[in-house]
Write an enzyme that holds these catalytic residues in place. Structure first.
Site, PDB file in Angstrom:
ATOM      1  N   HIS A  17       0.845  -1.206   0.000  1.00  0.00           N
ATOM      2  CA  HIS A  17       0.000   0.000   0.000  1.00  0.00           C
ATOM      3  C   HIS A  17       0.882   1.258   0.000  1.00  0.00           C
ATOM      4  O   HIS A  17       0.627   2.216  -0.726  1.00  0.00           O
ATOM      5  CB  HIS A  17      -0.856   0.068   1.264  1.00  0.00           C
ATOM      6  CG  HIS A  17      -1.933  -0.970   1.409  1.00  0.00           C
ATOM      7  ND1 HIS A  17      -2.037  -1.776   2.516  1.00  0.00           N
ATOM      8  CD2 HIS A  17      -2.977  -1.311   0.602  1.00  0.00           C
ATOM      9  CE1 HIS A  17      -3.107  -2.555   2.396  1.00  0.00           C
ATOM     10  NE2 HIS A  17      -3.688  -2.307   1.245  1.00  0.00           N
ATOM     11  N   LYS A  41     -15.172  -8.062   4.080  1.00  0.00           N
ATOM     12  CA  LYS A  41     -14.021  -8.366   4.950  1.00  0.00           C
ATOM     13  C   LYS A  41     -14.334  -8.151   6.416  1.00  0.00           C
ATOM     14  O   LYS A  41     -14.937  -7.147   6.786  1.00  0.00           O
ATOM     15  CB  LYS A  41     -12.832  -7.475   4.560  1.00  0.00           C
ATOM     16  CG  LYS A  41     -12.255  -7.833   3.215  1.00  0.00           C
ATOM     17  CD  LYS A  41     -11.004  -7.009   2.945  1.00  0.00           C
ATOM     18  CE  LYS A  41     -10.429  -7.339   1.568  1.00  0.00           C
ATOM     19  NZ  LYS A  41      -9.372  -6.407   1.196  1.00  0.00           N
ATOM     20  N   SER A 128      -2.762  -7.523   3.301  1.00  0.00           N
ATOM     21  CA  SER A 128      -2.822  -7.360   4.757  1.00  0.00           C
ATOM     22  C   SER A 128      -3.020  -8.727   5.414  1.00  0.00           C
ATOM     23  O   SER A 128      -2.420  -9.015   6.455  1.00  0.00           O
ATOM     24  CB  SER A 128      -3.981  -6.435   5.137  1.00  0.00           C
ATOM     25  OG  SER A 128      -3.817  -5.173   4.549  1.00  0.00           O
TER      26      SER A 128
HETATM   27  P1  ADP Z   1     -10.009  -3.374  -0.278  1.00  0.00           P
HETATM   28  O1  ADP Z   1     -10.740  -4.090   0.825  1.00  0.00           O
HETATM   29  O2  ADP Z   1     -10.714  -2.137  -0.736  1.00  0.00           O
HETATM   30  O3  ADP Z   1      -9.590  -4.250  -1.419  1.00  0.00           O
HETATM   31  P2  ADP Z   1      -7.188  -3.323   0.531  1.00  0.00           P
HETATM   32  O4  ADP Z   1      -6.586  -2.595   1.673  1.00  0.00           O
HETATM   33  O5  ADP Z   1      -7.123  -4.807   0.534  1.00  0.00           O
HETATM   34  O6  ADP Z   1      -8.695  -2.812   0.448  1.00  0.00           O
HETATM   35  O7  ADP Z   1      -6.564  -2.815  -0.829  1.00  0.00           O
HETATM   36  C1  ADP Z   1      -6.693  -1.478  -1.240  1.00  0.00           C
HETATM   37  C2  ADP Z   1      -6.125  -1.354  -2.648  1.00  0.00           C
HETATM   38  O8  ADP Z   1      -4.710  -1.542  -2.606  1.00  0.00           O
HETATM   39  C3  ADP Z   1      -6.667  -2.389  -3.643  1.00  0.00           C
HETATM   40  O9  ADP Z   1      -6.781  -1.780  -4.920  1.00  0.00           O
HETATM   41  C4  ADP Z   1      -5.595  -3.443  -3.666  1.00  0.00           C
HETATM   42  O10 ADP Z   1      -5.569  -4.142  -4.900  1.00  0.00           O
HETATM   43  C5  ADP Z   1      -4.340  -2.594  -3.480  1.00  0.00           C
HETATM   44  N1  ADP Z   1      -3.248  -3.347  -2.872  1.00  0.00           N
HETATM   45  C6  ADP Z   1      -3.291  -4.124  -1.776  1.00  0.00           C
HETATM   46  N2  ADP Z   1      -2.089  -4.682  -1.527  1.00  0.00           N
HETATM   47  C7  ADP Z   1      -1.269  -4.253  -2.521  1.00  0.00           C
HETATM   48  C8  ADP Z   1       0.105  -4.499  -2.854  1.00  0.00           C
HETATM   49  N3  ADP Z   1       0.861  -5.348  -2.151  1.00  0.00           N
HETATM   50  N4  ADP Z   1       0.624  -3.878  -3.932  1.00  0.00           N
HETATM   51  C9  ADP Z   1      -0.160  -3.065  -4.683  1.00  0.00           C
HETATM   52  N5  ADP Z   1      -1.457  -2.806  -4.443  1.00  0.00           N
HETATM   53  C10 ADP Z   1      -2.017  -3.387  -3.378  1.00  0.00           C
END
Ligand code: ADP
Length: 159
Positions: A17, A41, A128
């Site tokens: 992130h 989630k 995460s």
């Molecule tokens: P959500 O529940 O909205 O998917 P996340 O926190 O899981 O929330 O992810 C938020 C955004 O960040 C999503 O677009 C996800 O694909 C992206 N994301 C999550 N982890 C990574 C990573 N390791 N590298 C790049 N983008 C990521």
């Protein structure tokens, strides 16, 4: 002024992130990292805990702010004055979900563009949940979770 909204669960923020936030902060005048509820989630950290953790990690990025969002993402982004929604894509599995979300958002408000950042290879497997799994089982999370918050994350998960 170009404003972007980066919505997500951030439960907790990972280095993946953080990399997206840094890259977006170079392209936009202001980036609002926005903690949204994802009904699919079950979360580990409260919205306030997630906000505080992100704030610690982005303290050196002056054009990045952290907010707690509510309602529809596009409506919240519009209230922020955002012209873009930032999302990250790690693999094909992300693409299908992200395409569906972005298309729905486009139907709701076609003035806000979804912009996708491709994950760096070293973070392309990182979520995460993966980081939490490693933490709970006693593994080393230093490559996955920003150092500013790793003690707190470990303390909460190993309670
Ligand atoms: P959500 O529940 O909205 O998917 P996340 O926190 O899981 O929330 O992810 C938020 C955004 O960040 C999503 O677009 C996800 O694909 C992206 N994301 C999550 N982890 C990574 C990573 N390791 N590298 C790049 N983008 C990521």
């Amino acid at each position: 002024m170009s404003i972007a909204c980066y919505p997500g669960s951030f439960d907790p923020i990972t280095n993946g992130h953080l990399d997206i936030i840094r890259r977006a902060s170079k392209m936009f005048d202001e980036v609002y990292v926005t903690i949204m509820v994802n009904p699919k989630k079950k979360v580990t950290f409260s919205q306030e805990e997630r906000k505080e953790m992100i704030e610690k990690c982005v303290a050196n990025l002056k054009n990045v702010k952290v907010v707690i969002g509510q309602g529809l993402t596009v409506d919240f982004a519009k209230q922020l004055g955002a012209v873009s929604l930032i999302r990250g894509i790690r693999a094909v599995a992300d693409y299908e979900y992200e395409l569906q979300q972005a298309t729905a958002n486009m139907m709701l408000n076609d003035e806000i563009e979804s912009i996708f950042f491709v994950a760096r290879p070293e973070y392309s497997f990182l979520s995460s949940s993966v980081a939490k799994e490693i933490a709970v089982n006693g593994g080393d999370i230093s490559k996955f979770i920003p150092s500013e918050i790793s003690d707190f994350v470990l303390q909460e998960l190993r309670k």
